[in-house]
Design an enzyme around this catalytic site. Structure first.
Site, mmCIF file in Angstrom:
data_model
loop_
_atom_site.group_PDB
_atom_site.id
_atom_site.type_symbol
_atom_site.label_atom_id
_atom_site.label_comp_id
_atom_site.label_asym_id
_atom_site.label_seq_id
_atom_site.Cartn_x
_atom_site.Cartn_y
_atom_site.Cartn_z
ATOM 1 N N GLU A 110 16.494 48.728 25.950
ATOM 2 C CA GLU A 110 15.445 47.888 25.381
ATOM 3 C C GLU A 110 14.108 48.552 25.621
ATOM 4 O O GLU A 110 13.889 49.155 26.662
ATOM 5 C CB GLU A 110 15.444 46.510 26.050
ATOM 6 C CG GLU A 110 16.529 45.598 25.542
ATOM 7 C CD GLU A 110 17.292 44.942 26.676
ATOM 8 O OE1 GLU A 110 16.831 45.009 27.821
ATOM 9 O OE2 GLU A 110 18.364 44.381 26.404
ATOM 10 N N TYR A 122 13.097 58.237 22.616
ATOM 11 C CA TYR A 122 14.448 57.760 22.293
ATOM 12 C C TYR A 122 14.851 58.163 20.868
ATOM 13 O O TYR A 122 15.998 58.541 20.628
ATOM 14 C CB TYR A 122 14.536 56.246 22.476
ATOM 15 C CG TYR A 122 14.229 55.793 23.885
ATOM 16 C CD1 TYR A 122 14.756 56.480 24.983
ATOM 17 C CD2 TYR A 122 13.410 54.697 24.135
ATOM 18 C CE1 TYR A 122 14.466 56.087 26.282
ATOM 19 C CE2 TYR A 122 13.121 54.294 25.432
ATOM 20 C CZ TYR A 122 13.650 54.995 26.500
ATOM 21 O OH TYR A 122 13.364 54.605 27.783
HETATM 22 C C1 LIG Z 1 8.257 57.178 28.240
HETATM 23 C C2 LIG Z 1 8.158 58.231 29.334
HETATM 24 C C3 LIG Z 1 9.291 58.004 30.344
HETATM 25 C C4 LIG Z 1 8.323 59.617 28.707
HETATM 26 O O1 LIG Z 1 8.436 60.569 29.741
HETATM 27 P P1 LIG Z 1 7.811 62.045 29.571
HETATM 28 O O2 LIG Z 1 8.342 62.891 30.649
HETATM 29 O O3 LIG Z 1 6.337 61.945 29.432
HETATM 30 O O4 LIG Z 1 8.434 62.465 28.165
HETATM 31 P P2 LIG Z 1 8.779 63.940 27.687
HETATM 32 O O5 LIG Z 1 7.687 64.875 28.083
HETATM 33 O O6 LIG Z 1 10.145 64.293 28.108
HETATM 34 O O7 LIG Z 1 8.707 63.752 26.100
HETATM 35 C C5 LIG Z 1 9.851 63.865 25.275
HETATM 36 C C6 LIG Z 1 9.464 63.452 23.881
HETATM 37 O O8 LIG Z 1 9.126 62.072 23.841
HETATM 38 C C7 LIG Z 1 8.046 61.868 22.925
HETATM 39 N N1 LIG Z 1 6.849 61.441 23.642
HETATM 40 C C8 LIG Z 1 6.688 61.352 24.981
HETATM 41 N N2 LIG Z 1 5.460 60.886 25.280
HETATM 42 C C9 LIG Z 1 4.837 60.675 24.098
HETATM 43 C C10 LIG Z 1 3.556 60.187 23.745
HETATM 44 N N3 LIG Z 1 2.657 59.826 24.681
HETATM 45 N N4 LIG Z 1 3.268 60.058 22.449
HETATM 46 C C11 LIG Z 1 4.155 60.412 21.505
HETATM 47 N N5 LIG Z 1 5.392 60.905 21.768
HETATM 48 C C12 LIG Z 1 5.723 61.017 23.059
HETATM 49 C C13 LIG Z 1 7.820 63.195 22.244
HETATM 50 O O9 LIG Z 1 8.718 63.258 21.155
HETATM 51 C C14 LIG Z 1 8.246 64.151 23.333
HETATM 52 O O10 LIG Z 1 8.595 65.419 22.857
HETATM 53 P P3 LIG Z 1 7.457 66.560 22.708
HETATM 54 O O11 LIG Z 1 6.621 66.528 23.944
HETATM 55 O O12 LIG Z 1 8.254 67.806 22.549
HETATM 56 O O13 LIG Z 1 6.670 66.160 21.497
HETATM 57 C C15 LIG Z 1 6.771 58.194 30.044
HETATM 58 O O14 LIG Z 1 5.756 58.170 29.053
HETATM 59 C C16 LIG Z 1 6.588 56.994 30.955
HETATM 60 O O15 LIG Z 1 6.964 57.016 32.127
HETATM 61 N N6 LIG Z 1 5.977 55.896 30.416
HETATM 62 C C17 LIG Z 1 5.718 54.695 31.208
HETATM 63 C C18 LIG Z 1 7.010 53.982 31.539
HETATM 64 C C19 LIG Z 1 7.810 53.674 30.298
HETATM 65 O O16 LIG Z 1 7.291 53.259 29.279
HETATM 66 N N7 LIG Z 1 9.133 53.869 30.410
HETATM 67 C C20 LIG Z 1 10.068 53.604 29.317
HETATM 68 C C21 LIG Z 1 10.435 52.144 29.285
HETATM 69 S S1 LIG Z 1 11.592 51.777 27.980
#
Ligand SMILES: CC(C)(COP(=O)(O)OP(=O)(O)OC[C@H]1O[C@@H](n2cnc3c(N)ncnc32)[C@H](O)[C@@H]1OP(=O)(O)O)[C@@H](O)C(=O)NCCC(=O)NCCS
Length: 151
Positions: A110, A122
């Site tokens: 979710e 995702y």
């Molecule tokens: C969501 C989250 C876990 C992503 O982790 P991350 O390590 O920053 O993500 P990654 O660097 O592995 O990114 C993988 C892909 O996700 C997408 N992505 C990640 N952050 C993004 C952003 N801020 N905006 C757009 N796309 C994004 C992109 O497609 C990215 O690939 P790219 O960098 O090659 O374009 C992180 O932003 C986070 O901790 N957010 C707060 C908590 C949260 O929302 N958790 C998920 C709850 S469902």
């Protein structure tokens, strides 16, 4: 904070719990309690993984729960200073790669409709919308999108 180049991935241990909970509080407006993480340790149906820097700083964590041939990614967060470095993707990919051997055929999760970063992550991993839970989240109230990926 360091990038993915130096990140290490392993199962969570009791010594990680305080840092995991601090990252949870920093990442979510309605965080899980510390005890919620503690009870996940050493459970055979749980994947609870952490990413850490070379110097042992927590960079991120993932929690997934398995039941029969399905699993749910129940929690995922990356430290704000380490975001966009591939750690979230690496945590997710590691779980998705392991899951079939545990009998998992489909993975659900979710996500807040407004969480475009997570939704982009995702979507890049093949998750598609399977439903919606209206007003599922609090602080603020918001719909959850239910995403699914078949393995
Ligand atoms: C969501 C989250 C876990 C992503 O982790 P991350 O390590 O920053 O993500 P990654 O660097 O592995 O990114 C993988 C892909 O996700 C997408 N992505 C990640 N952050 C993004 C952003 N801020 N905006 C757009 N796309 C994004 C992109 O497609 C990215 O690939 P790219 O960098 O090659 O374009 C992180 O932003 C986070 O901790 N957010 C707060 C908590 C949260 O929302 N958790 C998920 C709850 S469902």
């Amino acid at each position: 904070m360091t990038g993915l180049g130096t990140a290490r991935f392993r199962s969570a241990e009791a010594r990680d719990l305080e840092a995991v909970h601090a990252l949870e509080v920093a990442s979510f407006s309605d965080p899980w309690p510390l005890a919620g993480f503690r009870e996940l340790l050493d459970q055979s149906h749980v994947d609870f993984d952490v990413a850490e820097s070379e110097t042992g700083e927590l960079l991120g964590y993932l929690v997934a729960l398995r039941a029969a041939d399905e699993a749910e990614v129940a929690n995922l967060a990356v430290h704000a200073n380490a975001r966009r470095g591939g750690i979230g993707r690496a945590l997710l990919d590691a779980f998705l790669a392991r899951a079939p051997a545990a009998g998992v055929r489909a993975v659900y999760l979710e996500v807040r409709e407004s969480n475009l970063a997570a939704r982009a992550l995702y979507a890049s991993r093949g998750f598609v919308q399977a439903g919606r839970r209206r007003q599922y989240y609090r602080k603020p109230v918001e719909d959850a999108l239910i995403l699914r990926r078949a393995l």
